[in-house]
Design an enzyme around this catalytic site. Structure first.
Site, PDB file in Angstrom:
ATOM      1  N   HIS A 231      10.481   8.180   6.709  1.00 49.69           N
ATOM      2  CA  HIS A 231       9.474   9.180   7.094  1.00 49.69           C
ATOM      3  C   HIS A 231      10.037  10.214   8.062  1.00 49.69           C
ATOM      4  O   HIS A 231      10.824   9.894   8.947  1.00 49.69           O
ATOM      5  CB  HIS A 231       8.251   8.493   7.714  1.00 49.69           C
ATOM      6  CG  HIS A 231       7.400   7.788   6.687  1.00 49.69           C
ATOM      7  ND1 HIS A 231       6.548   6.769   6.995  1.00 49.69           N
ATOM      8  CD2 HIS A 231       7.299   7.987   5.342  1.00 49.69           C
ATOM      9  CE1 HIS A 231       5.934   6.356   5.890  1.00 49.69           C
ATOM     10  NE2 HIS A 231       6.385   7.067   4.876  1.00 49.69           N
TER      11      HIS A 231
ATOM     12  N   HIS B 199       5.286   3.719  17.269  1.00 54.72           N
ATOM     13  CA  HIS B 199       4.182   4.581  17.710  1.00 54.72           C
ATOM     14  C   HIS B 199       3.376   3.938  18.831  1.00 54.72           C
ATOM     15  O   HIS B 199       3.302   2.717  18.937  1.00 54.72           O
ATOM     16  CB  HIS B 199       3.208   4.857  16.554  1.00 54.72           C
ATOM     17  CG  HIS B 199       3.763   5.725  15.477  1.00 54.72           C
ATOM     18  ND1 HIS B 199       3.637   7.091  15.485  1.00 54.72           N
ATOM     19  CD2 HIS B 199       4.459   5.419  14.356  1.00 54.72           C
ATOM     20  CE1 HIS B 199       4.226   7.599  14.402  1.00 54.72           C
ATOM     21  NE2 HIS B 199       4.736   6.601  13.696  1.00 54.72           N
TER      22      HIS B 199
ATOM     23  N   ASP C 118       8.862  11.707  10.594  1.00 53.43           N
ATOM     24  CA  ASP C 118       8.670  11.515  12.044  1.00 53.43           C
ATOM     25  C   ASP C 118       9.593  10.426  12.605  1.00 53.43           C
ATOM     26  O   ASP C 118       9.490  10.063  13.786  1.00 53.43           O
ATOM     27  CB  ASP C 118       7.194  11.235  12.384  1.00 53.43           C
ATOM     28  CG  ASP C 118       6.675   9.953  11.767  1.00 53.43           C
ATOM     29  OD1 ASP C 118       7.123   9.585  10.669  1.00 53.43           O
ATOM     30  OD2 ASP C 118       5.811   9.313  12.395  1.00 53.43           O
ATOM     31  N   HIS C 119      10.503   9.920  11.771  1.00 58.65           N
ATOM     32  CA  HIS C 119      11.542   8.983  12.237  1.00 58.65           C
ATOM     33  C   HIS C 119      12.956   9.505  11.952  1.00 58.65           C
ATOM     34  O   HIS C 119      13.936   8.891  12.372  1.00 58.65           O
ATOM     35  CB  HIS C 119      11.358   7.609  11.574  1.00 58.65           C
ATOM     36  CG  HIS C 119      10.091   6.935  12.003  1.00 58.65           C
ATOM     37  ND1 HIS C 119      10.060   5.882  12.890  1.00 58.65           N
ATOM     38  CD2 HIS C 119       8.799   7.210  11.702  1.00 58.65           C
ATOM     39  CE1 HIS C 119       8.806   5.516  13.100  1.00 58.65           C
ATOM     40  NE2 HIS C 119       8.019   6.314  12.391  1.00 58.65           N
TER      41      HIS C 119
ATOM     42  N   ASP D  92       7.699   1.075  11.776  1.00 57.18           N
ATOM     43  CA  ASP D  92       6.260   1.175  11.509  1.00 57.18           C
ATOM     44  C   ASP D  92       5.751  -0.030  10.721  1.00 57.18           C
ATOM     45  O   ASP D  92       4.770   0.055   9.994  1.00 57.18           O
ATOM     46  CB  ASP D  92       5.936   2.460  10.721  1.00 57.18           C
ATOM     47  CG  ASP D  92       6.084   3.705  11.588  1.00 57.18           C
ATOM     48  OD1 ASP D  92       6.372   3.581  12.789  1.00 57.18           O
ATOM     49  OD2 ASP D  92       5.907   4.818  11.035  1.00 57.18           O
TER      50      ASP D  92
ATOM     51  N   HIS E 174      13.206   3.698   8.511  1.00 59.59           N
ATOM     52  CA  HIS E 174      12.618   4.117   7.226  1.00 59.59           C
ATOM     53  C   HIS E 174      12.643   5.627   7.124  1.00 59.59           C
ATOM     54  O   HIS E 174      12.961   6.324   8.087  1.00 59.59           O
ATOM     55  CB  HIS E 174      11.221   3.527   7.032  1.00 59.59           C
ATOM     56  CG  HIS E 174      10.162   4.039   7.967  1.00 59.59           C
ATOM     57  ND1 HIS E 174      10.208   3.827   9.330  1.00 59.59           N
ATOM     58  CD2 HIS E 174       9.035   4.759   7.740  1.00 59.59           C
ATOM     59  CE1 HIS E 174       9.142   4.371   9.889  1.00 59.59           C
ATOM     60  NE2 HIS E 174       8.411   4.962   8.947  1.00 59.59           N
TER      61      HIS E 174
HETATM   62 ZN   LIG Z   1       6.331   5.709   8.933  1.00 57.57          ZN
END
Ligand SMILES: [Zn+2]
Length: 255
Positions: free
Chosen positions: A58, A171, A60-61, A133, A56
């Site tokens: 975001h 995470h 942080d990915h 996530d 996805h």
């Molecule tokens: Zn995410």
């Protein structure tokens, strides 16, 4: 030969994962939270990066994608519905598409809710799912771009995978998730055992993943919203599973 996996930490609480095909040497990074830890992991294993499989959009990915692609000229595979936000994409995929990494093959499952176009990569033969996530151990992602109904349907897709499927999520949130889950099902023996296991693992600075579909079905309240033990615990016996799920998710948001 079966897939080899290397799991490592990124940023504050993200996981990076490499999946490697020994027979061809192909290696995919699942997401790319930041480039440096992925480079370090590749160097440690002596693996060559051929693909990045993005779950996805975001940051942080995805923040590491540009640097990794520039250096390795790897192929970037991303969900079709989010490719414009991700950038540097070579191949876009949707529900039912097959993605090859060397001789390994992943089926794409659309699992929206956390983001509108979130996807999961299921390596059926290797019995591994990279769920980003969407699902966490003993928890699930926040619903940022979807509805509880959408997220529940996504979680059911993952729950319906073979019970021995290993789950890698994005995470390390398990300790907080367990604390919340115990407020819903304090007497769930599988959950209590998981709580003890988590304390041990984190004391030893070990990851709490991978988990499995079977394990999560036994103690993850978000996969258990259609069970009496969960609906009854929050005074919603007889309510439809989507409503029970939505209530639990809303409680977790405020927990
Ligand atoms: Zn995410």
């Amino acid at each position: 030969m079966s897939a080899e996996i290397h799991l490592f930490s990124c940023l504050t609480d993200n996981y990076g994962v490499l999946i490697h095909d020994p027979s061809t040497g192909a290696t995919a990074s699942i997401d790319a939270p930041e480039a440096a830890p992925v480079e370090a992991a590749l160097a440690e294993k002596g693996w060559r990066l051929t693909d990045i499989l993005v779950t996805h959009h975001h940051a942080d990915h995805t923040a590491g994608i540009a640097a990794l692609k520039a250096k390795h000229n790897c192929r970037v595979i991303a969900p079709r519905k989010e490719a414009a936000k991700i950038g540097n994409t070579d191949v876009t995929v949707r529900e039912g598409d097959m993605v090859s990494v060397g001789s390994m093959v992943a089926r794409v499952l659309e699992t929206p809710g956390h983001t509108a176009g979130h996807i999961t990569y299921w390596f059926k033969q290797d019995k591994i799912a990279f769920v980003g996530d969407t699902l966490f151990s003993v928890g699930c992602g926040r619903i940022l771009e979807g509805t509880p109904q959408m997220m529940w349907a996504s979680l059911l897709k993952i729950r319906n995978l073979p019970a021995d499927t290993k789950i890698y999520c994005g995470h390390e949130y398990t300790a907080a998730n367990v604390r919340f889950a115990l407020t819903i099902e304090p007497n769930n023996s599988a959950l209590r055992a998981r709580a003890e296991e988590i304390v041990r693992l984190l004391e030893q600075k070990k990851p709490t993943i991978p988990t499995t579909v079977q394990q999560e079905k036994s103690y993850n309240p978000f996969l258990r919203a259609d069970l009496h033990s969960v609906s009854g615990a929050i005074g919603m016996e007889g309510a439809n599973p989507e409503s029970v799920f939505a209530t639990i998710r809303a409680r977790k948001d405020k927990f």
